[in-house]
Motif scaffolding. Structure first.
Motif, PDB file in Angstrom:
ATOM      1  N   TYR A  47      59.052  35.755  52.745  1.00 42.92           N
ATOM      2  CA  TYR A  47      59.979  34.802  53.355  1.00 42.92           C
ATOM      3  C   TYR A  47      60.325  35.235  54.786  1.00 42.92           C
ATOM      4  O   TYR A  47      61.280  35.979  54.981  1.00 42.92           O
ATOM      5  N   PRO A  48      59.586  34.780  55.795  1.00 37.77           N
ATOM      6  CA  PRO A  48      58.408  33.912  55.736  1.00 37.77           C
ATOM      7  C   PRO A  48      57.173  34.714  55.340  1.00 37.77           C
ATOM      8  O   PRO A  48      57.177  35.955  55.417  1.00 37.77           O
ATOM      9  N   PRO A  49      56.085  34.024  54.956  1.00 38.31           N
ATOM     10  CA  PRO A  49      54.881  34.736  54.546  1.00 38.31           C
ATOM     11  C   PRO A  49      54.232  35.455  55.728  1.00 38.31           C
ATOM     12  O   PRO A  49      53.840  34.837  56.712  1.00 38.31           O
ATOM     13  N   SER A  50      54.148  36.764  55.634  1.00 44.66           N
ATOM     14  CA  SER A  50      53.542  37.534  56.719  1.00 44.66           C
ATOM     15  C   SER A  50      52.032  37.343  56.722  1.00 44.66           C
ATOM     16  O   SER A  50      51.439  36.841  55.761  1.00 44.66           O
ATOM     17  N   LEU A  51      51.396  37.759  57.804  1.00 41.12           N
ATOM     18  CA  LEU A  51      49.932  37.726  57.878  1.00 41.12           C
ATOM     19  C   LEU A  51      49.321  38.489  56.711  1.00 41.12           C
ATOM     20  O   LEU A  51      48.378  38.006  56.066  1.00 41.12           O
ATOM     21  N   LEU A  52      49.861  39.661  56.401  1.00 42.54           N
ATOM     22  CA  LEU A  52      49.289  40.474  55.324  1.00 42.54           C
ATOM     23  C   LEU A  52      49.559  39.855  53.963  1.00 42.54           C
ATOM     24  O   LEU A  52      48.734  39.959  53.053  1.00 42.54           O
ATOM     25  N   TYR A  53      50.700  39.218  53.809  1.00 41.17           N
ATOM     26  CA  TYR A  53      50.973  38.487  52.559  1.00 41.17           C
ATOM     27  C   TYR A  53      49.927  37.403  52.345  1.00 41.17           C
ATOM     28  O   TYR A  53      49.401  37.220  51.242  1.00 41.17           O
ATOM     29  N   MET A  54      49.602  36.671  53.407  1.00 37.74           N
ATOM     30  CA  MET A  54      48.624  35.603  53.283  1.00 37.74           C
ATOM     31  C   MET A  54      47.219  36.156  53.049  1.00 37.74           C
ATOM     32  O   MET A  54      46.459  35.599  52.257  1.00 37.74           O
ATOM     33  N   CYS A  55      46.864  37.242  53.708  1.00 37.27           N
ATOM     34  CA  CYS A  55      45.551  37.859  53.459  1.00 37.27           C
ATOM     35  C   CYS A  55      45.442  38.346  52.009  1.00 37.27           C
ATOM     36  O   CYS A  55      44.419  38.159  51.359  1.00 37.27           O
ATOM     37  N   MET A  56      46.524  38.962  51.515  1.00 34.56           N
ATOM     38  CA  MET A  56      46.518  39.522  50.162  1.00 34.56           C
ATOM     39  C   MET A  56      46.376  38.448  49.101  1.00 34.56           C
ATOM     40  O   MET A  56      45.764  38.667  48.041  1.00 34.56           O
ATOM     41  N   THR A  57      46.926  37.255  49.352  1.00 35.24           N
ATOM     42  CA  THR A  57      46.914  36.199  48.336  1.00 35.24           C
ATOM     43  C   THR A  57      45.756  35.218  48.518  1.00 35.24           C
ATOM     44  O   THR A  57      45.151  34.789  47.528  1.00 35.24           O
ATOM     45  N   ILE A  58      45.440  34.857  49.749  1.00 32.18           N
ATOM     46  CA  ILE A  58      44.388  33.876  49.977  1.00 32.18           C
ATOM     47  C   ILE A  58      42.999  34.497  49.845  1.00 32.18           C
ATOM     48  O   ILE A  58      42.042  33.821  49.445  1.00 32.18           O
ATOM     49  N   GLY A  59      42.860  35.790  50.138  1.00 37.28           N
ATOM     50  CA  GLY A  59      41.570  36.457  49.937  1.00 37.28           C
ATOM     51  C   GLY A  59      41.077  36.322  48.503  1.00 37.28           C
ATOM     52  O   GLY A  59      39.978  35.796  48.254  1.00 37.28           O
ATOM     53  N   PRO A  60      41.857  36.763  47.516  1.00 37.45           N
ATOM     54  CA  PRO A  60      41.451  36.555  46.122  1.00 37.45           C
ATOM     55  C   PRO A  60      41.286  35.084  45.756  1.00 37.45           C
ATOM     56  O   PRO A  60      40.466  34.752  44.892  1.00 37.45           O
ATOM     57  N   ALA A  61      42.055  34.190  46.398  1.00 40.75           N
ATOM     58  CA  ALA A  61      41.920  32.757  46.108  1.00 40.75           C
ATOM     59  C   ALA A  61      40.517  32.267  46.444  1.00 40.75           C
ATOM     60  O   ALA A  61      39.929  31.470  45.696  1.00 40.75           O
ATOM     61  N   PHE A  62      39.959  32.721  47.554  1.00 41.89           N
ATOM     62  CA  PHE A  62      38.589  32.354  47.908  1.00 41.89           C
ATOM     63  C   PHE A  62      37.606  32.832  46.836  1.00 41.89           C
ATOM     64  O   PHE A  62      36.681  32.100  46.449  1.00 41.89           O
ATOM     65  N   LEU A  63      37.797  34.048  46.354  1.00 46.61           N
ATOM     66  CA  LEU A  63      36.900  34.578  45.324  1.00 46.61           C
ATOM     67  C   LEU A  63      37.031  33.785  44.031  1.00 46.61           C
ATOM     68  O   LEU A  63      36.024  33.525  43.350  1.00 46.61           O
ATOM     69  N   LEU A  64      38.233  33.394  43.683  1.00 48.72           N
ATOM     70  CA  LEU A  64      38.433  32.613  42.463  1.00 48.72           C
ATOM     71  C   LEU A  64      37.843  31.209  42.596  1.00 48.72           C
ATOM     72  O   LEU A  64      37.283  30.670  41.632  1.00 48.72           O
ATOM     73  N   LEU A  65      37.951  30.608  43.769  1.00 44.62           N
ATOM     74  CA  LEU A  65      37.329  29.305  43.977  1.00 44.62           C
ATOM     75  C   LEU A  65      35.828  29.394  43.761  1.00 44.62           C
ATOM     76  O   LEU A  65      35.216  28.500  43.159  1.00 44.62           O
ATOM     77  N   SER A  66      35.229  30.475  44.260  1.00 46.91           N
ATOM     78  CA  SER A  66      33.795  30.678  44.038  1.00 46.91           C
ATOM     79  C   SER A  66      33.496  30.896  42.563  1.00 46.91           C
ATOM     80  O   SER A  66      32.548  30.328  42.016  1.00 46.91           O
ATOM     81  N   LEU A  67      34.305  31.714  41.912  1.00 50.61           N
ATOM     82  CA  LEU A  67      34.093  32.016  40.498  1.00 50.61           C
ATOM     83  C   LEU A  67      34.206  30.774  39.636  1.00 50.61           C
ATOM     84  O   LEU A  67      33.390  30.532  38.737  1.00 50.61           O
ATOM     85  N   PHE A  68      35.204  29.944  39.900  1.00 51.41           N
ATOM     86  CA  PHE A  68      35.443  28.760  39.076  1.00 51.41           C
ATOM     87  C   PHE A  68      34.403  27.660  39.308  1.00 51.41           C
ATOM     88  O   PHE A  68      34.379  26.675  38.566  1.00 51.41           O
ATOM     89  N   GLU A  69      33.556  27.825  40.321  1.00 53.60           N
ATOM     90  CA  GLU A  69      32.456  26.880  40.508  1.00 53.60           C
ATOM     91  C   GLU A  69      31.483  26.945  39.333  1.00 53.60           C
ATOM     92  O   GLU A  69      30.807  25.963  39.025  1.00 53.60           O
ATOM     93  N   ARG A  70      31.397  28.108  38.682  1.00 56.71           N
ATOM     94  CA  ARG A  70      30.370  28.280  37.650  1.00 56.71           C
ATOM     95  C   ARG A  70      30.946  28.651  36.284  1.00 56.71           C
ATOM     96  O   ARG A  70      30.183  28.944  35.357  1.00 56.71           O
ATOM     97  N   ILE A  71      32.268  28.628  36.146  1.00 57.67           N
ATOM     98  CA  ILE A  71      32.873  28.944  34.848  1.00 57.67           C
ATOM     99  C   ILE A  71      33.532  27.698  34.290  1.00 57.67           C
ATOM    100  O   ILE A  71      34.435  27.127  34.895  1.00 57.67           O
ATOM    101  N   GLN A  72      33.075  27.269  33.158  1.00 57.60           N
ATOM    102  CA  GLN A  72      33.666  26.147  32.437  1.00 57.60           C
ATOM    103  C   GLN A  72      33.847  26.563  30.981  1.00 57.60           C
ATOM    104  O   GLN A  72      32.884  26.841  30.280  1.00 57.60           O
ATOM    105  N   ASN A  73      35.088  26.662  30.556  1.00 62.30           N
ATOM    106  CA  ASN A  73      35.384  27.057  29.177  1.00 62.30           C
ATOM    107  C   ASN A  73      36.716  26.421  28.785  1.00 62.30           C
ATOM    108  O   ASN A  73      37.361  25.751  29.606  1.00 62.30           O
ATOM    109  N   PRO A  74      37.161  26.593  27.546  1.00 64.42           N
ATOM    110  CA  PRO A  74      38.426  25.965  27.134  1.00 64.42           C
ATOM    111  C   PRO A  74      39.612  26.338  28.011  1.00 64.42           C
ATOM    112  O   PRO A  74      40.492  25.507  28.257  1.00 64.42           O
ATOM    113  N   PHE A  75      39.640  27.571  28.488  1.00 64.66           N
ATOM    114  CA  PHE A  75      40.752  27.994  29.342  1.00 64.66           C
ATOM    115  C   PHE A  75      40.761  27.218  30.654  1.00 64.66           C
ATOM    116  O   PHE A  75      41.801  26.684  31.070  1.00 64.66           O
TER     117      PHE A  75
END
Length: 397
Positions: free
Chosen positions: A272-300
């Motif tokens: 509060y407000p989101p620092s540069l490092l806060y955004m890097c720490m959270t959005i970096g993994p978000a990019f990886l998860l977006l890539s991962l979820f391109e090929r994972i389809q399951n009940p979850f």
């Protein structure tokens, strides 16, 4: 000349899955707010690793929510003219601010007198949409440059904010500094600023620009490769800049009583407000998860996708449900409704007396119960939206 618009309205499921996942996690933080009495869970002098993690994992929710809002706007631009999109963004942004003031503030307080108006994440998304709407006719690269300048440069404002005797004032608090900043509206009504908007607007702009990779210009394989590279790059940037301990976060990390708590200090960055490092720490993994979820389809993934498809609807009703459960628990312990409003567990967390907190185990049980209870309603609403695309007002909900 207006570019040809893409008429394919198929949704990108990886976006819905990730959005749904963070919406589910977000509810954990709000349940903790209303049911667990403790000192700041990120205070390394008093917290436990489990309590720290319970709060820290929810750091991913707001930035990913805002970022993906920008990505969704870009995808809308593929099938709407700039004029139509501009009008929609400005109107929806103003609508979201209205919802924050009228419906979300009441959800947090259950106070019909509206003595407390709160500017939180929906306000930040709303004003960011308005600003992006005003800029949407500008060239793509111009929006990208503005977004990068805000995200990478806004921590320069930490310098004057850190000087002794600094007083922000209303507009500065609204722009960048405010966190639990109270401003009187009338004698009996107060505005509480939790989300100063500037960094969130920059993040939405970068989310908008990232939408390019989800356009038909890129194959799934190309997109996954780009998302992985950006994600890893942001995580490495976070580690390197955080290690240097000079820029990108108002508070420095430090060596603690043991290695685990030193790591906790390292990843304890400013929201509060989101620092540069806060955004890097959270959005970096978000990019990886977006890539991962391109090929994972399951009940979850199919389950959390439903929450992501109706994210705003879920956000509103989950607050009302969690606060209702909290009020029931509060009154069941012998307190009155008036006590809930006037005592509370600290603004804006009403209906939680100082000694009435529950264990983290109970918090997790209530969290999962609330999320599961909301699934049928979210699924119904998703089906309703899918089968009634002709209803224009659904785009605002």
């Amino acid at each position: 000349m207006q570019k040809a618009l893409i008429t394919n309205k198929a949704r990108i499921e990886s976006i819905d899955i990730l959005r749904g996942l963070v919406m589910v996690i977000m509810a954990l933080d709000h349940v903790r707010d209303y049911f667990h009495v403790s000192d700041d869970p990120l205070n390394l002098a008093t917290t436990t690793p489990f309590l720290f993690f319970t709060r820290w994992i929810t750091h991913f929710c707001a930035p990913i929510f805002v970022f993906l809002s920008g990505t969704s706007i870009y995808l809308q631009s593929l099938r709407k003219t700039k004029r139509v999109l501009q009008s929609f963004l400005i109107k929806r942004g103003l609508w979201l601010i209205f919802v924050e003031v009228v419906f979300i503030s009441f959800a947090w307080t259950y106070n019909p007198s509206y003595n407390l108006i709160i500017f939180q994440v929906i306000w930040a998304i709303g004003i960011s949409m308005v600003l992006l709407g005003l800029l949407i006719r500008l060239p793509f690269n111009f929006i990208l440059i503005i977004g990068l300048a805000i995200v990478f440069g806004h921590n320069l404002l930490d310098i004057p904010e850190s000087t002794p005797g600094f007083k922000a004032g209303f507009w500065w608090d609204l722009l960048h500094h405010g966190f639990f900043a109270f401003y009187p509206i009338t004698q009996n009504h107060v505005l509480l600023i939790l989300y100063p908007f500037l960094p969130w607007t920059g993040l939405m702009m970068l989310g908008y620009c990232t939408g390019l990779f989800f356009s038909p210009k890129y194959s799934v394989q190309q997109r996954r490769k780009i998302l992985n590279r950006i994600g890893i790059g942001l995580i490495l940037l976070f580690i390197a800049v955080r290690f240097i301990n000079v820029y990108g976060n108002p508070e420095a990390w430090s060596t603690q009583k043991n290695a685990l708590f030193t790591i906790l200090s390292f990843i304890n960055v400013h929201k509060y407000p989101p620092s540069l490092l806060y955004m890097c720490m959270t959005i970096g993994p978000a990019f990886l998860l977006l890539s991962l979820f391109e090929r994972i389809q399951n009940p979850f993934t199919r389950t959390v996708r439903i929450y992501g498809r109706v994210a705003f609807f879920y956000y509103v009703i989950h607050l009302y449900l969690i606060h209702l459960i909290s009020a029931v628990f509060f009154i069941a312990k012998g307190h009155s409704f008036q006590e809930g409003i006037h005592v509370g567990g600290g603004l804006p967390f009403y209906f939680l007396a100082a000694n009435d907190g529950y264990s983290l185990f109970i918090v997790y049980v209530i969290w999962m119960s609330a999320v599961i209870a909301l699934f049928p309603l979210c699924k119904w609403y998703d089906n309703y939206k899918t089968n009634h695309r002709e209803k224009w007002w659904l785009a605002y909900l």
